[in-house]
Design a protein around this motif. Structure first.
Motif, PDB file in Angstrom:
ATOM      1  N   LYS A 159     -16.848 -70.147 -62.685  1.00 33.39           N
ATOM      2  CA  LYS A 159     -17.725 -69.298 -63.494  1.00 33.39           C
ATOM      3  C   LYS A 159     -18.330 -70.057 -64.671  1.00 33.39           C
ATOM      4  O   LYS A 159     -19.312 -69.606 -65.258  1.00 33.39           O
ATOM      5  CB  LYS A 159     -16.948 -68.083 -64.018  1.00 33.39           C
ATOM      6  CG  LYS A 159     -16.586 -67.079 -62.937  1.00 33.39           C
ATOM      7  CD  LYS A 159     -15.787 -65.924 -63.526  1.00 33.39           C
ATOM      8  CE  LYS A 159     -15.414 -64.903 -62.448  1.00 33.39           C
ATOM      9  NZ  LYS A 159     -14.602 -63.793 -63.013  1.00 33.39           N
ATOM     10  N   GLN A 160     -17.753 -71.212 -64.993  1.00 31.22           N
ATOM     11  CA  GLN A 160     -18.186 -71.952 -66.173  1.00 31.22           C
ATOM     12  C   GLN A 160     -19.442 -72.787 -65.927  1.00 31.22           C
ATOM     13  O   GLN A 160     -20.111 -73.176 -66.883  1.00 31.22           O
ATOM     14  CB  GLN A 160     -17.072 -72.897 -66.656  1.00 31.22           C
ATOM     15  CG  GLN A 160     -15.725 -72.238 -66.892  1.00 31.22           C
ATOM     16  CD  GLN A 160     -15.773 -71.179 -67.975  1.00 31.22           C
ATOM     17  OE1 GLN A 160     -16.392 -71.381 -69.022  1.00 31.22           O
ATOM     18  NE2 GLN A 160     -15.141 -70.047 -67.719  1.00 31.22           N
ATOM     19  N   PHE A 161     -19.751 -73.087 -64.658  1.00 29.66           N
ATOM     20  CA  PHE A 161     -20.804 -74.074 -64.410  1.00 29.66           C
ATOM     21  C   PHE A 161     -21.817 -73.616 -63.365  1.00 29.66           C
ATOM     22  O   PHE A 161     -21.583 -72.698 -62.575  1.00 29.66           O
ATOM     23  CB  PHE A 161     -20.195 -75.417 -63.985  1.00 29.66           C
ATOM     24  CG  PHE A 161     -19.422 -75.382 -62.676  1.00 29.66           C
ATOM     25  CD1 PHE A 161     -20.087 -75.460 -61.460  1.00 29.66           C
ATOM     26  CD2 PHE A 161     -18.033 -75.294 -62.672  1.00 29.66           C
ATOM     27  CE1 PHE A 161     -19.385 -75.435 -60.268  1.00 29.66           C
ATOM     28  CE2 PHE A 161     -17.321 -75.272 -61.481  1.00 29.66           C
ATOM     29  CZ  PHE A 161     -18.004 -75.338 -60.273  1.00 29.66           C
ATOM     30  N   GLY A 162     -22.962 -74.310 -63.373  1.00 26.85           N
ATOM     31  CA  GLY A 162     -23.938 -74.249 -62.298  1.00 26.85           C
ATOM     32  C   GLY A 162     -23.983 -75.619 -61.662  1.00 26.85           C
ATOM     33  O   GLY A 162     -23.939 -76.641 -62.350  1.00 26.85           O
ATOM     34  N   TYR A 163     -24.059 -75.647 -60.328  1.00 27.81           N
ATOM     35  CA  TYR A 163     -23.950 -76.913 -59.600  1.00 27.81           C
ATOM     36  C   TYR A 163     -25.135 -77.117 -58.673  1.00 27.81           C
ATOM     37  O   TYR A 163     -25.484 -76.220 -57.891  1.00 27.81           O
ATOM     38  CB  TYR A 163     -22.645 -76.914 -58.799  1.00 27.81           C
ATOM     39  CG  TYR A 163     -22.492 -78.057 -57.824  1.00 27.81           C
ATOM     40  CD1 TYR A 163     -22.509 -79.385 -58.253  1.00 27.81           C
ATOM     41  CD2 TYR A 163     -22.299 -77.813 -56.462  1.00 27.81           C
ATOM     42  CE1 TYR A 163     -22.346 -80.432 -57.361  1.00 27.81           C
ATOM     43  CE2 TYR A 163     -22.123 -78.860 -55.554  1.00 27.81           C
ATOM     44  CZ  TYR A 163     -22.153 -80.160 -56.011  1.00 27.81           C
ATOM     45  OH  TYR A 163     -21.995 -81.205 -55.130  1.00 27.81           O
ATOM     46  N   VAL A 164     -25.751 -78.273 -58.774  1.00 28.78           N
ATOM     47  CA  VAL A 164     -26.798 -78.682 -57.842  1.00 28.78           C
ATOM     48  C   VAL A 164     -26.226 -79.802 -56.982  1.00 28.78           C
ATOM     49  O   VAL A 164     -25.914 -80.883 -57.499  1.00 28.78           O
ATOM     50  CB  VAL A 164     -28.064 -79.157 -58.590  1.00 28.78           C
ATOM     51  CG1 VAL A 164     -29.082 -79.734 -57.600  1.00 28.78           C
ATOM     52  CG2 VAL A 164     -28.683 -78.015 -59.375  1.00 28.78           C
TER      53      VAL A 164
ATOM     54  N   ASP B 122     -22.601 -62.267 -60.634  1.00 29.77           N
ATOM     55  CA  ASP B 122     -22.646 -60.956 -61.315  1.00 29.77           C
ATOM     56  C   ASP B 122     -23.748 -60.872 -62.369  1.00 29.77           C
ATOM     57  O   ASP B 122     -23.545 -60.328 -63.458  1.00 29.77           O
ATOM     58  CB  ASP B 122     -21.291 -60.633 -61.969  1.00 29.77           C
ATOM     59  CG  ASP B 122     -20.174 -60.487 -60.947  1.00 29.77           C
ATOM     60  OD1 ASP B 122     -20.439 -59.925 -59.871  1.00 29.77           O
ATOM     61  OD2 ASP B 122     -19.054 -60.945 -61.217  1.00 29.77           O
ATOM     62  N   VAL B 123     -24.918 -61.397 -62.040  1.00 28.90           N
ATOM     63  CA  VAL B 123     -26.063 -61.267 -62.942  1.00 28.90           C
ATOM     64  C   VAL B 123     -26.599 -59.849 -62.807  1.00 28.90           C
ATOM     65  O   VAL B 123     -26.970 -59.434 -61.701  1.00 28.90           O
ATOM     66  CB  VAL B 123     -27.171 -62.279 -62.599  1.00 28.90           C
ATOM     67  CG1 VAL B 123     -28.356 -62.115 -63.543  1.00 28.90           C
ATOM     68  CG2 VAL B 123     -26.628 -63.701 -62.669  1.00 28.90           C
ATOM     69  N   PRO B 124     -26.635 -59.070 -63.886  1.00 28.28           N
ATOM     70  CA  PRO B 124     -27.104 -57.679 -63.809  1.00 28.28           C
ATOM     71  C   PRO B 124     -28.511 -57.580 -63.225  1.00 28.28           C
ATOM     72  O   PRO B 124     -29.373 -58.423 -63.497  1.00 28.28           O
ATOM     73  CB  PRO B 124     -27.086 -57.218 -65.273  1.00 28.28           C
ATOM     74  CG  PRO B 124     -26.084 -58.107 -65.940  1.00 28.28           C
ATOM     75  CD  PRO B 124     -26.221 -59.433 -65.257  1.00 28.28           C
TER      76      PRO B 124
ATOM     77  N   LEU C  55     -29.028 -72.163 -61.870  1.00 26.28           N
ATOM     78  CA  LEU C  55     -29.242 -71.816 -63.276  1.00 26.28           C
ATOM     79  C   LEU C  55     -29.447 -70.331 -63.513  1.00 26.28           C
ATOM     80  O   LEU C  55     -29.573 -69.908 -64.669  1.00 26.28           O
ATOM     81  CB  LEU C  55     -30.463 -72.586 -63.812  1.00 26.28           C
ATOM     82  CG  LEU C  55     -30.431 -74.112 -63.667  1.00 26.28           C
ATOM     83  CD1 LEU C  55     -31.654 -74.721 -64.342  1.00 26.28           C
ATOM     84  CD2 LEU C  55     -29.152 -74.692 -64.245  1.00 26.28           C
ATOM     85  N   ILE C  56     -29.457 -69.512 -62.466  1.00 29.52           N
ATOM     86  CA  ILE C  56     -29.814 -68.103 -62.599  1.00 29.52           C
ATOM     87  C   ILE C  56     -28.837 -67.329 -63.486  1.00 29.52           C
ATOM     88  O   ILE C  56     -29.193 -66.331 -64.108  1.00 29.52           O
ATOM     89  CB  ILE C  56     -29.917 -67.439 -61.192  1.00 29.52           C
ATOM     90  CG1 ILE C  56     -30.547 -66.048 -61.287  1.00 29.52           C
ATOM     91  CG2 ILE C  56     -28.560 -67.367 -60.518  1.00 29.52           C
ATOM     92  CD1 ILE C  56     -31.987 -66.035 -61.741  1.00 29.52           C
ATOM     93  N   HIS C  57     -27.591 -67.806 -63.590  1.00 28.78           N
ATOM     94  CA  HIS C  57     -26.601 -67.083 -64.397  1.00 28.78           C
ATOM     95  C   HIS C  57     -26.387 -67.720 -65.779  1.00 28.78           C
ATOM     96  O   HIS C  57     -25.429 -67.381 -66.489  1.00 28.78           O
ATOM     97  CB  HIS C  57     -25.267 -66.989 -63.657  1.00 28.78           C
ATOM     98  CG  HIS C  57     -24.598 -68.304 -63.379  1.00 28.78           C
ATOM     99  ND1 HIS C  57     -25.128 -69.257 -62.543  1.00 28.78           N
ATOM    100  CD2 HIS C  57     -23.416 -68.823 -63.808  1.00 28.78           C
ATOM    101  CE1 HIS C  57     -24.317 -70.291 -62.475  1.00 28.78           C
ATOM    102  NE2 HIS C  57     -23.269 -70.060 -63.241  1.00 28.78           N
ATOM    103  N   ASP C  58     -27.306 -68.593 -66.176  1.00 31.49           N
ATOM    104  CA  ASP C  58     -27.227 -69.233 -67.496  1.00 31.49           C
ATOM    105  C   ASP C  58     -25.863 -69.881 -67.737  1.00 31.49           C
ATOM    106  O   ASP C  58     -25.192 -69.591 -68.731  1.00 31.49           O
ATOM    107  CB  ASP C  58     -27.513 -68.219 -68.622  1.00 31.49           C
ATOM    108  CG  ASP C  58     -28.951 -67.744 -68.610  1.00 31.49           C
ATOM    109  OD1 ASP C  58     -29.833 -68.521 -68.213  1.00 31.49           O
ATOM    110  OD2 ASP C  58     -29.189 -66.581 -68.993  1.00 31.49           O
TER     111      ASP C  58
END
Length: 241
Positions: free
Chosen positions: A75-80, A104-106, A148-151
């Motif tokens: 949950k802490q990171f975004g990965y490419v 879980d992006v609203p 990056l969608i979940h910041d």
């Protein structure tokens, strides 16, 4: 923040792809992970993200151990990843919404985020098309958008600029800088030395699974007692390995 302690990975019980490395990537910095192809960059990133198992050592992301608490760590990171060829039968917008669901992006926040990212990467007209119809560069863009969608606070990017057009490459580098300047973390691998020289706060060089250098570009230059190009220093570090 990423803390890597004695991280090790072997294949066939013999070949050490990653050999007991130690790194600390701080908040507020862009950290470049440099090395030739096959040096151990992707294996390291895949252990950090939990995609492949760790043989030895420990990884903590914002203080969360990725082996003891794998879901919280993710949950802490975004990965490419190093290849954008995935979920090819989904439409671009379906993939972005899928990634938003995972994190879980609203629903009421998604539209604005998707529009913003699509504008940055010039993908508005392609979101309704299947990913399998995309060029390599477009696939790279959609994977970055999904990451990056979940910041996420921590960005982990494996050769993120590969295949991007100049405008998108420039935009991503600007986003990386803004993200780090806001007190968050960017950890990315590259073999494009000029990129590292221009945007990284610190770098580590890995070759044959070992960290050969870690520090700022200035410290590396001082290490060699000469104001040489990063490429020449890089070659000097790796040629005898």
């Amino acid at each position: 923040m990423i803390e890597i302690t004695n991280l090790t990975k072997s294949y066939n019980g013999k070949t050490k792809a990653v050999d007991s490395i130690n790194l600390s990537i701080d908040r507020g910095e862009i950290f470049g992970f440099l090395g030739p192809n096959g040096a151990g960059k992707t294996t390291t990133l895949k252990m950090i993200t939990g995609i492949i198992d760790i043989d030895g050592g420990q990884v903590k992301i914002n203080g969360v151990d990725n082996q003891k608490n794998p879901i919280d760590a993710k949950k802490q990171f975004g990965y490419v990843p190093d290849s954008p060829d995935m979920f090819l039968r989904l439409k671009g917008i379906e993939y972005i919404n899928f990634m938003a669901d995972i994190y879980d992006v609203p629903t009421d926040e998604r539209k604005g985020k998707i529009e913003k990212l699509a504008k940055v990467f010039d993908m508005n007209s392609a979101l309704g098309d299947q990913i399998q119809s995309y060029s390599h560069g477009m696939r790279q863009k959609i994977v970055i958008m999904g990451a990056l969608i979940h910041d996420p606070e921590v960005w982990i990017l494996d050769e993120p600029l590969t295949g991007l057009d100049p405008k998108s490459s420039f935009s991503l580098k600007e986003m990386m800088r803004q993200h780090a300047d806001s007190g968050k973390t960017v950890f990315f691998s590259t073999h494009v030395l000029e990129v590292a020289e221009k945007i990284c706060d610190r770098v580590a060089i890995i070759n044959k699974g070992k960290i050969l250098f870690c520090g700022t570009i200035e410290e590396m230059r001082e290490h060699f007692k000469a104001n040489e190009s990063l490429e020449k220093m890089f070659l000097e570090l790796t040629e005898d390995e």
